[in-house]
Design a protein around this motif. Structure first.
Motif, PDB file in Angstrom:
ATOM      1  N   MET A  49      81.772  22.640   0.250  1.00  6.83           N
ATOM      2  CA  MET A  49      80.565  23.225   0.841  1.00  6.83           C
ATOM      3  C   MET A  49      80.907  24.006   2.110  1.00  6.83           C
ATOM      4  N   LEU A  50      81.746  23.399   2.920  1.00 12.04           N
ATOM      5  CA  LEU A  50      82.132  24.021   4.185  1.00 12.04           C
ATOM      6  C   LEU A  50      82.912  25.310   3.911  1.00 12.04           C
ATOM      7  N   ASN A  51      83.814  25.220   2.939  1.00 10.72           N
ATOM      8  CA  ASN A  51      84.605  26.410   2.613  1.00 10.72           C
ATOM      9  C   ASN A  51      83.740  27.541   2.110  1.00 10.72           C
ATOM     10  N   VAL A 214      79.999  17.044  14.323  1.00 17.80           N
ATOM     11  CA  VAL A 214      81.385  17.233  13.860  1.00 17.80           C
ATOM     12  C   VAL A 214      81.720  18.736  13.898  1.00 17.80           C
ATOM     13  N   LEU A 215      80.774  19.540  13.423  1.00 13.22           N
ATOM     14  CA  LEU A 215      81.018  20.992  13.399  1.00 13.22           C
ATOM     15  C   LEU A 215      81.045  21.578  14.812  1.00 13.22           C
ATOM     16  N   LEU A 216      80.203  21.051  15.691  1.00 20.58           N
ATOM     17  CA  LEU A 216      80.237  21.531  17.080  1.00 20.58           C
ATOM     18  C   LEU A 216      81.624  21.243  17.670  1.00 20.58           C
ATOM     19  N   TRP A 217      82.095  20.046  17.407  1.00 19.97           N
ATOM     20  CA  TRP A 217      83.389  19.659  17.922  1.00 19.97           C
ATOM     21  C   TRP A 217      84.489  20.591  17.382  1.00 19.97           C
ATOM     22  N   ALA A 218      84.490  20.765  16.049  1.00 16.79           N
ATOM     23  CA  ALA A 218      85.547  21.573  15.423  1.00 16.79           C
ATOM     24  C   ALA A 218      85.488  23.021  15.910  1.00 16.79           C
ATOM     25  N   SER A 219      84.259  23.509  16.145  1.00 12.91           N
ATOM     26  CA  SER A 219      84.138  24.943  16.440  1.00 12.91           C
ATOM     27  C   SER A 219      84.269  25.251  17.929  1.00 12.91           C
ATOM     28  N   ASN A 222      88.394  24.309  20.845  1.00 18.54           N
ATOM     29  CA  ASN A 222      89.653  25.042  21.008  1.00 18.54           C
ATOM     30  C   ASN A 222      89.526  26.440  21.598  1.00 18.54           C
ATOM     31  N   THR A 223      88.389  27.087  21.336  1.00 16.69           N
ATOM     32  CA  THR A 223      88.291  28.490  21.765  1.00 16.69           C
ATOM     33  C   THR A 223      88.250  28.609  23.294  1.00 16.69           C
ATOM     34  N   GLY A 224      87.523  27.716  23.959  1.00 12.58           N
ATOM     35  CA  GLY A 224      87.441  27.766  25.427  1.00 12.58           C
ATOM     36  C   GLY A 224      88.827  27.642  26.066  1.00 12.58           C
ATOM     37  N   THR A 286      99.338  34.068  22.658  1.00 14.80           N
ATOM     38  CA  THR A 286      98.713  32.972  23.404  1.00 14.80           C
ATOM     39  C   THR A 286      98.617  31.724  22.520  1.00 14.80           C
ATOM     40  N   LEU A 287      98.182  31.925  21.282  1.00 10.46           N
ATOM     41  CA  LEU A 287      98.033  30.768  20.386  1.00 10.46           C
ATOM     42  C   LEU A 287      99.397  30.183  20.007  1.00 10.46           C
ATOM     43  N   ARG A 288     100.384  31.044  19.834  1.00 11.96           N
ATOM     44  CA  ARG A 288     101.735  30.528  19.534  1.00 11.96           C
ATOM     45  C   ARG A 288     102.192  29.564  20.636  1.00 11.96           C
ATOM     46  N   THR A 290     100.273  27.907  22.869  1.00 13.83           N
ATOM     47  CA  THR A 290      99.371  26.842  23.341  1.00 13.83           C
ATOM     48  C   THR A 290      98.620  26.071  22.252  1.00 13.83           C
ATOM     49  N   ALA A 291      98.703  26.508  20.999  1.00 13.72           N
ATOM     50  CA  ALA A 291      98.019  25.741  19.941  1.00 13.72           C
ATOM     51  C   ALA A 291      99.036  24.812  19.285  1.00 13.72           C
ATOM     52  N   ALA A 292      98.785  23.525  19.396  1.00 17.80           N
ATOM     53  CA  ALA A 292      99.770  22.562  18.923  1.00 17.80           C
ATOM     54  C   ALA A 292      99.121  21.478  18.066  1.00 17.80           C
ATOM     55  N   PRO A 293      98.527  21.870  16.931  1.00 19.81           N
ATOM     56  CA  PRO A 293      97.897  20.836  16.100  1.00 19.81           C
ATOM     57  C   PRO A 293      98.929  20.006  15.340  1.00 19.81           C
ATOM     58  N   LEU A 294      98.604  18.734  15.177  1.00 16.46           N
ATOM     59  CA  LEU A 294      99.427  17.863  14.337  1.00 16.46           C
ATOM     60  C   LEU A 294      98.723  17.797  12.984  1.00 16.46           C
ATOM     61  N   ALA A 376      95.046  23.613   2.314  1.00 19.26           N
ATOM     62  CA  ALA A 376      93.642  23.397   1.995  1.00 19.26           C
ATOM     63  C   ALA A 376      92.780  23.218   3.239  1.00 19.26           C
ATOM     64  N   SER A 377      93.362  22.670   4.308  1.00 19.04           N
ATOM     65  CA  SER A 377      92.515  22.373   5.466  1.00 19.04           C
ATOM     66  C   SER A 377      92.677  23.408   6.577  1.00 19.04           C
ATOM     67  N   MET A 378      93.297  24.529   6.264  1.00 18.50           N
ATOM     68  CA  MET A 378      93.494  25.557   7.290  1.00 18.50           C
ATOM     69  C   MET A 378      92.148  25.906   7.928  1.00 18.50           C
ATOM     70  N   PRO A 380      88.831  27.044   8.885  1.00 19.43           N
ATOM     71  CA  PRO A 380      87.961  28.036   8.241  1.00 19.43           C
ATOM     72  C   PRO A 380      87.300  28.968   9.253  1.00 19.43           C
ATOM     73  N   GLY A 381      87.449  28.651  10.562  1.00 15.88           N
ATOM     74  CA  GLY A 381      86.793  29.471  11.578  1.00 15.88           C
ATOM     75  C   GLY A 381      87.750  30.451  12.233  1.00 15.88           C
ATOM     76  N   ARG A 382      88.960  30.609  11.663  1.00 15.00           N
ATOM     77  CA  ARG A 382      89.998  31.349  12.396  1.00 15.00           C
ATOM     78  C   ARG A 382      89.656  32.813  12.671  1.00 15.00           C
ATOM     79  N   GLY A 422      95.117  20.352  18.590  1.00 12.15           N
ATOM     80  CA  GLY A 422      94.694  21.764  18.643  1.00 12.15           C
ATOM     81  C   GLY A 422      95.207  22.459  19.893  1.00 12.15           C
ATOM     82  N   THR A 423      94.338  23.281  20.531  1.00 15.66           N
ATOM     83  CA  THR A 423      94.803  24.021  21.699  1.00 15.66           C
ATOM     84  C   THR A 423      95.020  23.083  22.880  1.00 15.66           C
ATOM     85  N   MET A 424      96.142  23.267  23.536  1.00 16.05           N
ATOM     86  CA  MET A 424      96.467  22.426  24.683  1.00 16.05           C
ATOM     87  C   MET A 424      95.586  22.773  25.888  1.00 16.05           C
TER      88      MET A 424
HETATM   89  C1  HEM Z   1      91.350  28.959  18.963  1.00 21.80           C
HETATM   90  C2  HEM Z   1      90.446  28.324  18.264  1.00 21.80           C
HETATM   91  C3  HEM Z   1      90.727  27.398  17.123  1.00 21.80           C
HETATM   92  C4  HEM Z   1      91.889  26.781  16.747  1.00 21.80           C
HETATM   93  C5  HEM Z   1      93.267  26.852  17.409  1.00 21.80           C
HETATM   94  C6  HEM Z   1      91.581  25.999  15.563  1.00 21.80           C
HETATM   95  C7  HEM Z   1      92.498  25.232  14.870  1.00 21.80           C
HETATM   96  C8  HEM Z   1      92.183  24.394  13.818  1.00 21.80           C
HETATM   97  C9  HEM Z   1      93.123  23.509  13.164  1.00 21.80           C
HETATM   98  C10 HEM Z   1      94.597  23.378  13.501  1.00 21.80           C
HETATM   99  C11 HEM Z   1      92.448  22.832  12.209  1.00 21.80           C
HETATM  100  C12 HEM Z   1      92.978  21.734  11.275  1.00 21.80           C
HETATM  101  C13 HEM Z   1      93.832  22.300  10.185  1.00 21.80           C
HETATM  102  C14 HEM Z   1      94.571  21.278   9.360  1.00 21.80           C
HETATM  103  O1  HEM Z   1      94.401  20.068   9.500  1.00 21.80           O
HETATM  104  O2  HEM Z   1      95.330  21.740   8.512  1.00 21.80           O
HETATM  105  C15 HEM Z   1      91.065  23.284  12.260  1.00 21.80           C
HETATM  106  C16 HEM Z   1      90.060  22.803  11.456  1.00 21.80           C
HETATM  107  C17 HEM Z   1      88.761  23.240  11.495  1.00 21.80           C
HETATM  108  N1  HEM Z   1      88.272  24.280  12.261  1.00 21.80           N
HETATM  109 FE1  HEM Z   1      89.289  25.336  13.655  1.00 21.80          FE
HETATM  110  N2  HEM Z   1      90.259  26.164  15.249  1.00 21.80           N
HETATM  111  C18 HEM Z   1      89.690  27.019  16.156  1.00 21.80           C
HETATM  112  C19 HEM Z   1      88.385  27.469  16.191  1.00 21.80           C
HETATM  113  C20 HEM Z   1      87.430  27.189  15.238  1.00 21.80           C
HETATM  114  C21 HEM Z   1      86.116  27.780  15.159  1.00 21.80           C
HETATM  115  C22 HEM Z   1      85.578  28.855  16.098  1.00 21.80           C
HETATM  116  C23 HEM Z   1      85.473  27.206  14.106  1.00 21.80           C
HETATM  117  C24 HEM Z   1      84.100  27.439  13.538  1.00 21.80           C
HETATM  118  C25 HEM Z   1      83.278  28.376  13.848  1.00 21.80           C
HETATM  119  C26 HEM Z   1      86.385  26.222  13.542  1.00 21.80           C
HETATM  120  C27 HEM Z   1      86.079  25.387  12.489  1.00 21.80           C
HETATM  121  C28 HEM Z   1      86.936  24.434  11.972  1.00 21.80           C
HETATM  122  C29 HEM Z   1      86.535  23.443  10.978  1.00 21.80           C
HETATM  123  C30 HEM Z   1      85.133  23.262  10.399  1.00 21.80           C
HETATM  124  C31 HEM Z   1      87.680  22.694  10.675  1.00 21.80           C
HETATM  125  C32 HEM Z   1      87.791  21.518   9.682  1.00 21.80           C
HETATM  126  C33 HEM Z   1      88.210  22.080   8.352  1.00 21.80           C
HETATM  127  C34 HEM Z   1      88.205  21.098   7.203  1.00 21.80           C
HETATM  128  O3  HEM Z   1      87.928  19.921   7.388  1.00 21.80           O
HETATM  129  O4  HEM Z   1      88.533  21.571   6.113  1.00 21.80           O
HETATM  130  N3  HEM Z   1      87.565  26.255  14.238  1.00 21.80           N
HETATM  131  N4  HEM Z   1      90.946  24.243  13.225  1.00 21.80           N
END
Ligand code: HEM
Length: 438
Positions: A49-51, A214-219, A222-224, A286-288, A290-294, A376-378, A380-382, A422-424
């Motif tokens: 659904m999210l995708n 959850v979506l607020l957190w994910a979105s 990192n951008t700030g 910048t992302l290279r 400072t972005a350090a997701p596990l 699969a989990s890349m 989706p907001g990139r 995510g972003t440090m």
């Molecule tokens: C610089 C900003 C951001 C960075 C560095 C970033 C990075 C990431 C990373 C590393 C993941 C996890 C990938 C994995 O486990 O393989 C992720 C997941 C996610 N991101 Fe981002 N993100 C950013 C901004 C955003 C924005 C703006 C949105 C939405 C508008 C967003 C929505 C999501 C969602 C919904 C997931 C979970 C995906 C899932 O469960 O399939 N992100 N993000």
């Protein structure tokens, strides 16, 4: 980890990886984490659904709508209290991390979750003022949660702090409740499609509300912080700042617009944002750095991981595999010479086009930077995230002069307690000042 990524980067890696994909699953671990940290119980349909919603609304044409919304909200937050009369161009002093995170979080939130509704009784100005106040209050609470987050995720938060986290969750569930969202204007299709999809699938409203957080957190997490690093790197590298500024001024000129005192606000289309390769490269760099997701995967079946150098590892069902591309790729001096330095043109070819050719041991590397994760989990907001960073930098450079109070101040260290999330974030903030250019 390093070797696993090298295995991914082999020229003929794709078959091997897709075979691994059936056996390595991110959902199992992700759903465990969101349940513990956000009190949200994931469903099987969540990911599809999210995708679907992200593909429709956070990239391609759907991004145009988001770009416009972001532009309006950024301008509301950045320009409302800055005096534009030419005889009063005074410097304002702020903390850089606090300023960037605050503005980008609030503008991103308003663009995704909508604005205060206005009607004949509420003037547009009043509604804008309410947007500012309400998003400020939300940001303050979000930062509190943000600071508790690493220890919450590791499950090592002391009881008092755990109670604080629970209280904060309740606050977010109230502010982001489906009922409240229904009363807002301009709520994004990205959020709304997900809400509707869950509703149609019979998910209870309070669980949908939890998902909204959850979506607020994910979105917004990192951008700030990323926008902070971007501005800081530009300030510490005057040549980069100059090149990006020239590119932006040119993009505005070519769009037939002019910025002048008291003049109309600049309109920024997605098309304009597609003509900024230098800024693109600065964002990527910048992302290279400072972005350090596990990236954690659950092992679903016993399997053998074959390494690039021929070594093999037997991993068992129930194990977890974690990838850390930050050290394995982004900081690899063979792929990125002098990896700790910010080089704004690292991702540019000599002819000014985007550079995608990077090599290790003579072989072309497919994954040369992975701020968004993979597979699969890349993230989706990139595409939207990249746009947000560019829009913020664009407006800062277009409307303001800005500089560090102490130009010789060192770039802060990263806060290592957040490694993997995510972003440090920096371990301290820096003072900067800004004033209007026009
Ligand atoms: C610089 C900003 C951001 C960075 C560095 C970033 C990075 C990431 C990373 C590393 C993941 C996890 C990938 C994995 O486990 O393989 C992720 C997941 C996610 N991101 Fe981002 N993100 C950013 C901004 C955003 C924005 C703006 C949105 C939405 C508008 C967003 C929505 C999501 C969602 C919904 C997931 C979970 C995906 C899932 O469960 O399939 N992100 N993000």
């Amino acid at each position: 980890n390093v070797e696993f990524l090298q295995c991914l980067n082999q020229t003929h890696h794709s078959k091997r990886w897709s075979k691994s994909r059936e056996k390595l699953d991110f959902r199992k671990f992700a759903s465990h984490l969101v349940r513990r940290v956000f009190g949200y119980i994931a469903t099987k349909a969540d990911h599809e659904m999210l995708n679907a919603s992200s593909n429709r609304h956070l990239k391609g044409d759907g991004l145009e709508v988001m770009t416009q919304a972001m532009m309006i909200n950024l301008q509301n937050l950045m320009l409302h209290n800055v005096d534009s009369s030419s005889d009063q161009v005074t410097w304002r002093e702020e903390k850089l991390f606090a300023y960037c995170y605050n503005i980008v979080f609030r503008a991103g939130y308003l663009s995704l979750y909508g604005n205060e509704a206005f009607d004949s009784k509420t003037s547009q100005e009043k509604a804008k003022e309410k947007d500012r106040a309400e998003s400020e209050a939300l940001y303050d609470e979000f930062r509190k949660y943000d600071q508790l987050f690493p220890r919450l995720a590791y499950g090592v938060l002391p009881p008092k702090k755990r109670r604080e986290a629970t209280k904060l969750l309740e606050y977010f569930w109230n502010v982001l409740s489906v009922q409240k969202l229904k009363g807002r204007d301009n709520i994004s299709r990205w959020i709304w499609d997900v809400q509707e999809g869950k509703d149609n699938a019979g998910v209870k409203e309070d669980m949908i509300t939890r998902y909204m957080f959850v979506l607020l957190w994910a979105s917004q997490g990192n951008t700030g912080p990323s926008s902070f690093w971007l501005l800081l790197f530009l300030m510490k590298h005057p040549e980069a700042m100059r090149s990006v500024k020239e590119e932006i001024d040119k993009a505005v000129r070519e769009s037939g617009q002019e910025v002048k005192p008291g003049g109309p606000l600049v309109k920024m289309s997605r098309e304009m944002l597609m003509k900024t390769p230098i800024l693109d490269s600065a964002v990527e760099e910048t992302l290279r750095l400072t972005a350090a997701p596990l990236l954690t995967r659950a092992v679903l079946q016993d399997m053998t991981l074959k390494m690039a150098d021929g070594r093999q590892y037997f991993i068992r069902q129930g194990d977890r595999v974690a990838l850390f591309p930050y050290s394995a790729i982004q900081m690899d001096p063979e792929i990125h010479p002098d990896p700790r330095s910010f080089k704004y043109d690292r991702f540019l070819n000599p002819d000014g086009s985007k550079k995608t050719d990077f090599y290790k041991a003579g072989n072309k590397v497919k994954y040369y930077t992975m701020p968004w994760g993979s597979g699969a989990s890349m993230c989706p907001g990139r595409f939207f995230a990249t746009n947000e960073l560019k829009q913020f930098a664009f407006l800062m450079l277009l409307y303001f002069e800005f500089e560090l109070i102490n130009p010789n101040e060192e770039i802060p260290e990263i806060d290592y307690s957040r490694y993997g999330f995510g972003t440090m974030q920096p371990d301290r903030d820096l003072q900067f000042r800004y004033r209007r250019r026009y």
